[in-house]
Motif scaffolding. Structure first.
Motif, mmCIF file in Angstrom:
data_model
loop_
_atom_site.group_PDB
_atom_site.id
_atom_site.type_symbol
_atom_site.label_atom_id
_atom_site.label_comp_id
_atom_site.label_asym_id
_atom_site.label_seq_id
_atom_site.Cartn_x
_atom_site.Cartn_y
_atom_site.Cartn_z
ATOM 1 N N ASP A 79 23.121 22.016 6.872
ATOM 2 C CA ASP A 79 22.891 20.640 7.302
ATOM 3 C C ASP A 79 22.493 19.723 6.155
ATOM 4 N N LEU A 80 22.276 20.299 4.980
ATOM 5 C CA LEU A 80 22.053 19.494 3.774
ATOM 6 C C LEU A 80 23.320 19.459 2.934
ATOM 7 N N ILE A 81 23.856 20.632 2.628
ATOM 8 C CA ILE A 81 24.978 20.726 1.692
ATOM 9 C C ILE A 81 26.270 20.154 2.275
ATOM 10 N N ASN A 82 26.485 20.336 3.568
ATOM 11 C CA ASN A 82 27.750 19.918 4.173
ATOM 12 C C ASN A 82 27.748 18.467 4.664
ATOM 13 N N LYS A 83 26.731 17.734 4.288
ATOM 14 C CA LYS A 83 26.687 16.301 4.604
ATOM 15 C C LYS A 83 26.544 15.553 3.283
ATOM 16 N N PRO A 84 27.686 15.135 2.703
ATOM 17 C CA PRO A 84 27.698 14.582 1.337
ATOM 18 C C PRO A 84 26.701 13.459 1.092
ATOM 19 N N GLU A 85 26.582 12.531 2.009
ATOM 20 C CA GLU A 85 25.679 11.401 1.794
ATOM 21 C C GLU A 85 24.227 11.896 1.678
ATOM 22 N N ARG A 86 23.862 12.788 2.594
ATOM 23 C CA ARG A 86 22.506 13.347 2.568
ATOM 24 C C ARG A 86 22.292 14.179 1.305
ATOM 25 N N TYR A 87 23.271 15.018 1.010
ATOM 26 C CA TYR A 87 23.195 15.905 -0.158
ATOM 27 C C TYR A 87 23.005 15.108 -1.458
ATOM 28 N N ASN A 88 23.829 14.081 -1.632
ATOM 29 C CA ASN A 88 23.756 13.280 -2.859
ATOM 30 C C ASN A 88 22.440 12.516 -2.960
ATOM 31 N N ALA A 89 21.960 12.024 -1.825
ATOM 32 C CA ALA A 89 20.695 11.288 -1.825
ATOM 33 C C ALA A 89 19.533 12.190 -2.220
ATOM 34 N N MET A 90 19.507 13.411 -1.681
ATOM 35 C CA MET A 90 18.409 14.325 -1.957
ATOM 36 C C MET A 90 18.488 14.909 -3.363
ATOM 37 N N LYS A 91 19.711 15.126 -3.835
ATOM 38 C CA LYS A 91 19.872 15.731 -5.153
ATOM 39 C C LYS A 91 19.360 14.816 -6.259
ATOM 40 N N LYS A 92 19.383 13.504 -6.012
ATOM 41 C CA LYS A 92 18.875 12.557 -7.011
ATOM 42 C C LYS A 92 17.366 12.700 -7.223
ATOM 43 N N LEU A 93 16.710 13.346 -6.270
ATOM 44 C CA LEU A 93 15.253 13.472 -6.337
ATOM 45 C C LEU A 93 14.792 14.669 -7.152
ATOM 46 N N VAL A 94 15.723 15.558 -7.512
ATOM 47 C CA VAL A 94 15.346 16.825 -8.149
ATOM 48 C C VAL A 94 16.115 17.000 -9.455
ATOM 49 N N GLU A 95 15.412 17.299 -10.530
ATOM 50 C CA GLU A 95 16.082 17.667 -11.777
ATOM 51 C C GLU A 95 16.399 19.156 -11.688
ATOM 52 N N GLN A 96 17.623 19.444 -11.336
ATOM 53 C CA GLN A 96 18.017 20.815 -11.044
ATOM 54 C C GLN A 96 18.467 21.506 -12.331
ATOM 55 N N ALA A 97 17.484 21.914 -13.113
ATOM 56 C CA ALA A 97 17.802 22.500 -14.408
ATOM 57 C C ALA A 97 16.600 23.215 -14.994
ATOM 58 N N ILE A 98 16.876 24.166 -15.862
ATOM 59 C CA ILE A 98 15.847 24.734 -16.733
ATOM 60 C C ILE A 98 15.705 23.793 -17.918
ATOM 61 N N VAL A 99 14.464 23.436 -18.219
ATOM 62 C CA VAL A 99 14.220 22.514 -19.331
ATOM 63 C C VAL A 99 13.247 23.146 -20.314
ATOM 64 N N THR A 100 13.152 22.574 -21.479
ATOM 65 C CA THR A 100 12.202 23.039 -22.481
ATOM 66 C C THR A 100 11.606 21.844 -23.193
ATOM 67 N N GLY A 101 10.419 22.031 -23.730
ATOM 68 C CA GLY A 101 9.776 20.937 -24.433
ATOM 69 C C GLY A 101 8.602 21.415 -25.256
ATOM 70 N N LYS A 102 8.191 20.585 -26.208
ATOM 71 C CA LYS A 102 7.031 20.866 -27.041
ATOM 72 C C LYS A 102 6.040 19.716 -26.925
ATOM 73 N N LYS A 103 4.808 20.001 -27.244
ATOM 74 C CA LYS A 103 3.752 18.998 -27.161
ATOM 75 C C LYS A 103 4.136 17.761 -27.988
ATOM 76 N N GLY A 104 4.022 16.602 -27.348
ATOM 77 C CA GLY A 104 4.323 15.354 -28.036
ATOM 78 C C GLY A 104 5.789 15.005 -28.094
ATOM 79 N N GLN A 105 6.648 15.857 -27.473
ATOM 80 C CA GLN A 105 8.083 15.602 -27.499
ATOM 81 C C GLN A 105 8.638 15.490 -26.079
ATOM 82 N N LYS A 106 9.830 14.916 -25.967
ATOM 83 C CA LYS A 106 10.504 14.819 -24.683
ATOM 84 C C LYS A 106 11.109 16.168 -24.310
ATOM 85 N N ASN A 107 11.171 16.436 -23.021
ATOM 86 C CA ASN A 107 11.828 17.655 -22.555
ATOM 87 C C ASN A 107 13.332 17.485 -22.595
#
Length: 526
Positions: free
Chosen positions: A203-231
């Protein structure tokens, strides 16, 4: 004469109360902002003698597993018996200290906050997990101090590898709150799984409008960063295969971090924070069906255990296992609501509750040559004690700021003395901002209780209720499943003392009040 009798009676009463207080609360307050602890001079001296023989500051490696049940590890009653062998964790338990009364918070975010700050989450405001797209109104970290921050200022290199789930906005990520570096994701496994598995979340994935709206809220990725720097993004999570690989990516990073620290001859503080075994479990290549049970959760337990073995082998290969404290635990009890994608506990309840099944977790402390092999203790250990203990071992205890009340206690001598006893007198258990229960010795006193309306519905279908005239009390040695309260019948002698402990604890909020960061639910008193 009547006046004299009254004075004598009053003195006798006060003497009785004082004796009772000394028995129920033998702690000593050292600083106003530090939780009082039980003094153990002999084991303190033994600890100091051991530490004095170290050639340099010790490394600290905390292995934090997500949602693993008390009974999943073989040494705690699981393993082969429930279809998921854990030989590496069993080995560490047998060759180190097995802590049978280790306590977390009911859910992951509060536990992680407590472990890193040494504070009950009601004080930091991180009282419950944030949900998809939800952000606190106030940055809780603006007035908090992590163990990583204090140790980083004391010559350590500090990092976290894996799950964070303690704030996803700028100013709330690991490299903003004291960690020198990190690699992982800011949210939680299920938050990413809901975007990649259409069989569970149609009911989330198969409804494109809902899916796209919700996906904008989450950074779906592994990230890395150091103190004082951007991730920066390391690996997008776009499908189930991407999600299945994350724990191996975290393990690669932890290995690299440890090698770099050794090469630079710097002591390290590392929290290796597994994504597994939180739902939904998808295992890395080679692990599908590897457990005798062949369920995804059990396969994930096997993968976690293999990673533990892999990291321990690295410590041995680098010849630093005799200078590294390793602590293995879980952030809460098993999430029975998602059965069968969950772990096992022999106790009542599960994740989300303050019954033993929700907050009593496995605890293993290993340090070659420093912790006597084969020790088992039922001494109380709250995961917020890892804050104090880590800082103490790092020689930075005097650097703990006095601005915040610290609920953790230094358990270094408990871990390192060959016959060590816990320095903690009681464990206070919360649901968000409500004090629910207190553990003292083998007794558990409930002031409020979770009422679950259906089996395995500790989160989705439960309510909090107050107890009646008498708090509910369970002797956890004779009634570990908390089945029938015997407080009024058999524990009348102990109720005043335990109520006194709860009262003294709650009184600390007068000077060090709770922090509201906007996570209270609408219409809730909590």
């Amino acid at each position: 004469m009547k006046r004299l009798i009254a004075i004598i009676s009053c003195l006798l009463f006060l003497t009785t109360i004082k004796a009772q207080q000394n028995y129920f609360n033998p702690t000593v307050k050292v600083k106003d902002y530090l939780e009082p602890a039980i003094p153990h001079p002999t084991q303190d001296a033994e600890m100091k003698a051991k530490l004095s023989r170290l050639p340099k500051k010790p490394n600290i490696l905390i292995l934090l597993i997500d949602d693993m049940g008390y009974g999943d590890i073989g040494a705690f009653g699981g393993g082969y018996a429930i279809g998921a062998p854990t030989p590496y964790m069993d080995k560490l338990a047998h060759e180190g200290l097995q802590l049978t009364s280790t306590y977390s918070q009911p859910t992951c975010t509060p536990t992680r906050a407590a472990l890193m700050t040494g504070r009950i989450p009601a004080r930091s405001g991180l009282t419950r997990p944030t949900l998809t797209g939800e952000h606190p109104k106030v940055n809780p970290w603006a007035s908090e101090n992590t163990a990583a921050k204090i140790l980083s200022q004391s010559g350590y290199i500090t990092a976290i590898s894996g799950k964070w789930h303690l704030g996803e906005t700028e100013g709330s990520l690991p490299n903003d709150v004291g960690y020198d570096e990190w690699l992982g994701f800011s949210g939680v496994q299920s938050e990413y799984a809901q975007f990649v598995n259409e069989w569970i979340y149609p009911d989330l994935i198969n409804k494109p409008e809902r899916y796209n709206a919700m996906k904008k809220l989450v950074e779906q990725a592994i990230v890395t960063g150091k103190k004082g720097q951007k991730n920066k993004v390391v690996q997008p999570i776009e499908n189930i295969n991407d999600l299945a690989k994350v724990d191996q990516i975290f393990a690669n990073y932890s290995e690299d971090f440890i090698k770099r620290a050794v090469k630079d001859n710097k002591p390290f503080y590392l929290i290796h924070s597994f994504s597994k075994v939180h739902n939904d479990n998808y295992v890395s290549e080679g692990y599908k069906g590897k457990s005798p049970a062949a369920f995804p959760y059990k396969d994930a337990v096997v993968e976690v255990d293999d990673i533990v073995g892999r990291l321990m082998k690295l410590l041995t290969d680098l010849k630093i296992d005799d200078n590294t404290l390793v602590f293995i635990t879980s952030d809460n009890g098993p999430n029975e609501d998602v059965w069968p994608d969950c772990g096992y506990t022999p106790f009542r309840g599960g994740k989300g509750t303050t019954w033993e099944g929700g907050v009593r977790v496995p605890g293993i402390a290993y340090w070659k040559g420093m912790i006597k092999p084969g020790r088992i203790s039922d001494g109380l250990f709250d995961l917020c004690d890892l804050f104090n203990t880590s800082i103490s071992l790092g020689g930075a205890y005097s650097k703990i700021p006095a601005a915040n009340y610290i609920d953790g206690v230094d358990q270094s001598s408990f871990l390192l003395s060959d016959t060590g006893k816990s320095n903690r007198n009681a464990v206070f258990m919360y649901s968000e901002t409500s004090l629910m229960a207190v553990r003292w010795q083998e007794y558990k006193m409930h002031i409020k209780v979770f009422n679950t309306s259906a089996k395995r519905k500790n989160i989705d279908e439960s309510t909090i209720e107050g107890t009646g005239m008498s708090p509910w009390v369970y002797n956890l040695y004779s009634d570990p499943k908390e089945q029938i309260s015997s407080g009024h019948r058999f524990f009348e002698w102990g109720l005043p003392g335990m109520l006194g402990l709860a009262g003294a604890h709650l009184a600390t909020y007068q000077k060090y009040p709770m922090k509201d960061i906007g996570l209270k639910k609408p219409g809730s008193d909590d």
